[in-house]
Design a protein around this motif. Structure first.
Motif, PDB file in Angstrom:
ATOM      1  N   TYR A   1       0.862  -1.187   0.000  1.00 32.30           N
ATOM      2  CA  TYR A   1       0.000   0.000   0.000  1.00 32.30           C
ATOM      3  C   TYR A   1       0.900   1.240   0.000  1.00 32.30           C
ATOM      4  O   TYR A   1       1.668   1.444   0.960  1.00 32.30           O
ATOM      5  N   ALA A   2       0.814   2.059  -1.011  1.00 34.40           N
ATOM      6  CA  ALA A   2       1.575   3.315  -1.067  1.00 34.40           C
ATOM      7  C   ALA A   2       3.063   3.084  -0.793  1.00 34.40           C
ATOM      8  O   ALA A   2       3.659   3.732   0.072  1.00 34.40           O
ATOM      9  N   HIS A   3       3.631   2.130  -1.529  1.00 35.04           N
ATOM     10  CA  HIS A   3       5.065   1.809  -1.404  1.00 35.04           C
ATOM     11  C   HIS A   3       5.460   1.391   0.007  1.00 35.04           C
ATOM     12  O   HIS A   3       6.599   1.658   0.436  1.00 35.04           O
ATOM     13  N   GLY A   4       4.563   0.767   0.719  1.00 37.69           N
ATOM     14  CA  GLY A   4       4.902   0.312   2.068  1.00 37.69           C
ATOM     15  C   GLY A   4       4.135  -0.953   2.426  1.00 37.69           C
ATOM     16  O   GLY A   4       3.237  -1.386   1.692  1.00 37.69           O
ATOM     17  N   VAL A   5       4.503  -1.544   3.566  1.00 35.63           N
ATOM     18  CA  VAL A   5       3.747  -2.674   4.094  1.00 35.63           C
ATOM     19  C   VAL A   5       2.337  -2.203   4.437  1.00 35.63           C
ATOM     20  O   VAL A   5       2.111  -1.008   4.608  1.00 35.63           O
ATOM     21  N   THR A   6       1.415  -3.127   4.556  1.00 33.69           N
ATOM     22  CA  THR A   6       0.088  -2.714   5.013  1.00 33.69           C
ATOM     23  C   THR A   6       0.137  -2.540   6.536  1.00 33.69           C
ATOM     24  O   THR A   6       0.887  -3.222   7.236  1.00 33.69           O
ATOM     25  N   GLY A   7      -0.672  -1.608   7.028  1.00 31.84           N
ATOM     26  CA  GLY A   7      -0.754  -1.440   8.475  1.00 31.84           C
ATOM     27  C   GLY A   7      -1.186  -2.733   9.146  1.00 31.84           C
ATOM     28  O   GLY A   7      -0.736  -3.054  10.251  1.00 31.84           O
ATOM     29  N   THR A   8      -2.037  -3.498   8.479  1.00 35.34           N
ATOM     30  CA  THR A   8      -2.550  -4.746   9.046  1.00 35.34           C
ATOM     31  C   THR A   8      -1.439  -5.759   9.307  1.00 35.34           C
ATOM     32  O   THR A   8      -1.357  -6.332  10.401  1.00 35.34           O
ATOM     33  N   ILE A   9      -0.561  -5.993   8.329  1.00 31.39           N
ATOM     34  CA  ILE A   9       0.488  -7.010   8.553  1.00 31.39           C
ATOM     35  C   ILE A   9       1.531  -6.485   9.529  1.00 31.39           C
ATOM     36  O   ILE A   9       2.024  -7.234  10.381  1.00 31.39           O
ATOM     37  N   LYS A  10       1.852  -5.177   9.462  1.00 34.94           N
ATOM     38  CA  LYS A  10       2.872  -4.670  10.380  1.00 34.94           C
ATOM     39  C   LYS A  10       2.349  -4.671  11.805  1.00 34.94           C
ATOM     40  O   LYS A  10       3.086  -4.982  12.745  1.00 34.94           O
TER      41      LYS A  10
ATOM     42  N   THR B   1       0.574   1.211  13.697  1.00 25.57           N
ATOM     43  CA  THR B   1      -0.371   2.291  14.005  1.00 25.57           C
ATOM     44  C   THR B   1      -0.273   3.448  13.013  1.00 25.57           C
ATOM     45  O   THR B   1      -1.291   3.910  12.486  1.00 25.57           O
ATOM     46  N   ILE B   2       0.943   3.924  12.724  1.00 22.30           N
ATOM     47  CA  ILE B   2       1.053   5.075  11.818  1.00 22.30           C
ATOM     48  C   ILE B   2       0.756   4.649  10.381  1.00 22.30           C
ATOM     49  O   ILE B   2       0.110   5.380   9.628  1.00 22.30           O
ATOM     50  N   LYS B   3       1.174   3.423  10.008  1.00 25.59           N
ATOM     51  CA  LYS B   3       0.924   3.005   8.624  1.00 25.59           C
ATOM     52  C   LYS B   3      -0.569   2.773   8.404  1.00 25.59           C
ATOM     53  O   LYS B   3      -1.110   3.107   7.345  1.00 25.59           O
ATOM     54  N   ASN B   4      -1.237   2.238   9.424  1.00 22.77           N
ATOM     55  CA  ASN B   4      -2.677   2.041   9.300  1.00 22.77           C
ATOM     56  C   ASN B   4      -3.393   3.377   9.111  1.00 22.77           C
ATOM     57  O   ASN B   4      -4.311   3.494   8.283  1.00 22.77           O
ATOM     58  N   ALA B   5      -2.964   4.387   9.858  1.00 21.44           N
ATOM     59  CA  ALA B   5      -3.566   5.720   9.709  1.00 21.44           C
ATOM     60  C   ALA B   5      -3.355   6.226   8.278  1.00 21.44           C
ATOM     61  O   ALA B   5      -4.291   6.738   7.644  1.00 21.44           O
ATOM     62  N   LEU B   6      -2.139   6.063   7.759  1.00 19.52           N
ATOM     63  CA  LEU B   6      -1.869   6.534   6.403  1.00 19.52           C
ATOM     64  C   LEU B   6      -2.639   5.713   5.370  1.00 19.52           C
ATOM     65  O   LEU B   6      -3.107   6.254   4.366  1.00 19.52           O
TER      66      LEU B   6
END
Lengths: 185, 185
Positions: free
Chosen positions: A77-86, B84-89
């Motif tokens: 998602y947006a060049h990053g890991v998903t918040g869910t997996i992290k 937490t921050i990636k989920n927000a983004l």
């Protein structure tokens, strides 16, 4: 051998989730792949809660402790890991049974590399053992295959079976321990 | 000018959250810094929910739409961004008011670079405008300063004030629009 499969997407039509369900169906009898359904129910990680774990986290920990290996598939998602997996991994950072756990990281969109790289960096930092032979790339993005389609697609099914076989070998090797000792008489 | 401050840590004693609260206290009257308290209440991102947003997400969107700039401070967990921050983004990826929003990324532990790099890559991919002059590094890890301590510490307070001033300049520049036109007679 028990494999716990984690999808980094909560979308119902997620190709990563479909890939893991296909793996569960294609697994030979000696490998049991269980797709974990509770990642979306985990609270956001908060170290203050670690002393008295919320029930969804305790259930997740129990599944991780009880498996021989992990199978991870997650979108970018947006060049990053998903918040869910992290977030799921954040809950495992100080969880002792996760250390040295064999992990295969499937990549369903090989053109994306940011999330895959970041996921591997985090897993290594957490002392997981990334099983490279089992971490296959399968170009599913745009292939319009659902779970049924993946199971029926010869090349996809072959890639999934190869990944599971490699993961099995890695787990067996890990459990085999040191060879016999031959003390001199 | 309204600044929305997002902390990537939910820990009560988080230095990142303390840094943002200190910024709110040190801000001059022309800058209003509001620390968002609802990141921990956001559900994990699910694209299927975007058609009918859960109330905590709708509240978050309203705050983002209503601010002139964002101030982000987030720790690094296992060489990665926090869930937490990636989920927000993730909830802001397809949110139009976020596009071209000025963002300052504070870094309270400059020796850690993985999360900072990943956060910037994601923000750029989301078409935010990272205000470099406002994205200061302040070595707070191990400094044992709480919010009071940061406000009272001359060098820390100076760094925070400088970041806010730079963010203010960037927002003013953005709002100023093109200069006057001088048509030839």
């Amino acid at each position: 051998m028990k494999v716990l499969a984690l999808s980094g997407s909560l979308r119902a039509a997620s190709i990563n989730s479909a890939l893991l369900r296909a793996a569960a169906r294609l697994a030979p009898p000696k490998i049991e792949v269980g797709v974990f359904r509770g990642l979306g129910a985990l609270p956001l990680f908060n170290p203050d809660l670690e002393a008295d774990l919320p029930p969804p986290v305790a259930a997740f920990h129990a599944e991780v402790a009880g498996c021989d290996a992990l199978l991870v598939a997650s979108p970018e998602y947006a060049h990053g890991v998903t918040g869910t997996i992290k977030n799921a991994l954040d809950w495992l950072v100080s969880f002792e049974p996760f250390i040295e756990k064999p992990v295969a990281v499937l990549n369903a969109s090989p053109r994306a590399h940011h999330a895959d790289d970041a996921l591997r960096e985090t897993l290594k930092t957490m002392s997981a053992v990334i099983v490279e032979e089992a971490s296959v790339s399968i170009s599913l993005l745009g292939a319009h295959l659902d779970e049924e389609g993946m199971v029926a697609h010869p090349a996809v099914a072959r890639a999934i079976r190869a990944a599971l076989a490699a993961l099995h070998d890695a787990v067996m090797l890990r459990h085999s321990g040191p060879g016999p000792s031959f003390p001199l008489p």
